[in-house]
Design an enzyme around this catalytic site. Structure first.
Site, PDB file in Angstrom:
ATOM      1  N   CYS A 156      21.804  -5.763  27.826  1.00  0.00           N
ATOM      2  CA  CYS A 156      22.737  -6.844  28.138  1.00  0.00           C
ATOM      3  C   CYS A 156      24.172  -6.347  28.096  1.00  0.00           C
ATOM      4  O   CYS A 156      24.725  -6.124  27.017  1.00  0.00           O
ATOM      5  CB  CYS A 156      22.532  -7.977  27.130  1.00  0.00           C
ATOM      6  SG  CYS A 156      23.743  -9.297  27.327  1.00  0.00           S
ATOM      7  N   CYS A 159      26.756  -8.763  26.521  1.00  0.00           N
ATOM      8  CA  CYS A 159      26.712  -8.830  25.054  1.00  0.00           C
ATOM      9  C   CYS A 159      27.351  -7.577  24.437  1.00  0.00           C
ATOM     10  O   CYS A 159      28.033  -7.663  23.430  1.00  0.00           O
ATOM     11  CB  CYS A 159      25.276  -8.906  24.525  1.00  0.00           C
ATOM     12  SG  CYS A 159      24.170  -9.928  25.470  1.00  0.00           S
ATOM     13  N   ASP A 160      27.078  -6.420  25.017  1.00  0.00           N
ATOM     14  CA  ASP A 160      27.382  -5.165  24.314  1.00  0.00           C
ATOM     15  C   ASP A 160      28.507  -4.316  24.898  1.00  0.00           C
ATOM     16  O   ASP A 160      28.935  -3.346  24.262  1.00  0.00           O
ATOM     17  CB  ASP A 160      26.103  -4.295  24.237  1.00  0.00           C
ATOM     18  CG  ASP A 160      25.015  -4.992  23.435  1.00  0.00           C
ATOM     19  OD1 ASP A 160      25.366  -5.803  22.565  1.00  0.00           O
ATOM     20  OD2 ASP A 160      23.824  -4.741  23.687  1.00  0.00           O
TER      21      ASP A 160
END
Ligand code: NAP
Length: 334
Positions: A156, A159-160
């Site tokens: 993701c 997200c990261d």
């Protein structure tokens, strides 16, 4: 009757009432398909419960910007669109419960149409079930992937990505997700290498134009990742060229894997028909091989997985379920 007997009767009535709640429909999964089904069923005044294991919104909340959902000429952020869908469903009366549906049972006898869904160790009864449980990221299934997950291996970008500022990373895959996420990652990282197993991308042409024009992105074609290297964190990958058989190491600090999805259909795999990859087979009305059980969105076998198709299928599943429920209750409008 003594007071003890009265208490007992009260308790029995209470328990009986509790037992007697039979939902019209239970929707499993709160992505675009499930929330749309929730909007339609709530507006039809069907007593509906939606079960979501995490945050409503499904995979769409992991998308920075959705450009192809009609009505938003400049796109809309995935989380914003999904929050609006949830708000809309709740406004019409949809109940949402958080937890993971652990089991679905249908009655042995053909006459008894009540189905049972077990969530958070509680059993809920319902006349219809709509499975909108989506899909999740496929793994590469290579050595080092599991061990270094969260330590450089990610599924993701939204997200990261901030953890990889000014670093060198690789993206594996050539579909819409890989290309969108690679483009997003260039806002943070120093360099992105896309590793793809063929010599051309699967992604939509407009995304291809953007990715080929991006100076931070380069490509390694016809290659597969055979190992992710590193002990404490990712230090590189080993790749193999499928045409020449040549193996080489690429040094990088992050590996983002976008090689498709696997459907979340395990819950019902013994009750309904699936294709060989686990996607649910339905008819045109989204009904599965089991009467009263519907499926919509990414968990269903189809050719196009988009927010817009998930919404359309959610609406169809809800409408078909409504007709089924009304038929069972003897209140259908013919
Ligand atoms: P996808 O379309 O199935 O693409 C997966 C990609 O990974 C393909 O390029 C495939 O290669 C490659 N791949 C598969 N298994 C691999 C393996 N073991 N090793 C290396 N590479 C592998 O999956 P997706 O990109 O996640 O998209 C899923 C669905 O969501 C699609 O229908 C897509 O259109 C949709 N989606 C749409 C948007 C949008 O409209 N903006 C955004 C994201 C996703 P091959 O090409 O050789 O098969």
């Amino acid at each position: 009757m003594g007071s003890e007997g009265l208490t007992k009767t009260k308790r029995n009535n209470k328990e009986k009432n509790k037992e007697e709640i039979i939902y019209d429909a239970i929707i499993i999964g709160g992505g675009p398909a499930g929330l749309t089904a929730g909007i339609y069923l709530s507006r039809a005044r069907m007593n509906t419960l939606l079960i979501e294991k995490a945050l409503p919104g499904g995979q769409a909340i992991l998308t920075e910007i959705i450009e192809n959902y009609p009505g938003f000429p400049h796109g809309i952020a995935g989380p914003e669109l999904m929050q609006k869908m949830e708000e809309q469903a709740v406004r019409f009366g949809l109940k949402i419960e958080y937890g993971e549906a652990a089991e679905v049972r249908i009655k042995e006898s053909k006459e008894d149409k009540v189905k049972m869904v077990k969530i958070n160790n509680k059993e809920y009864k319902t006349l219809a079930i709509i499975l909108a449980s989506g899909a999740e990221a496929s793994k590469l299934e290579v050595p080092g992937e599991e061990e270094l997950r969260g330590r450089g291996v990610s599924y993701c970008a939204t997200c990261d990505a901030p953890f990889f500022k000014h670093q060198k990373i690789v993206v594996v895959g050539g579909g819409d997700t890989a290309i969108e996420e690679a483009l997003y990652l260039t806002k943070f990282v120093w360099e992105v290498t896309i590793i793809h197993r063929r010599d051309r991308l699967r992604a939509t042409k407009i995304l291809q134009e953007r990715v080929f024009a991006n100076k931070k992105i380069n490509f390694t074609w016809d290659s597969v990742v055979t190992k992710i290297l590193g002990s404490e964190k990712v230090e590189g990958i080993l790749i193999k060229n499928k045409r020449t058989g040549e193996e080489k190491e690429i040094s990088c600090q992050g590996v983002f894997v976008f090689v498709g999805n696997v459907p979340n259909s395990k819950l019902l795999n013994e009750l309904i028909k699936l294709d060989k990859r686990g996607y649910i087979l339905t008819d045109d009305n989204m009904m599965t091989s089991q009467e009263g059980i519907y499926a919509c969105g990414d968990v269903r076998k189809k050719i196009l997985r988009q927010v817009v198709t998930a919404c359309g299928e959610g609406a169809t599943a809800a409408f078909a379920a409504q007709k089924y429920i009304e038929e069972l209750k003897g209140v259908s409008y013919k």
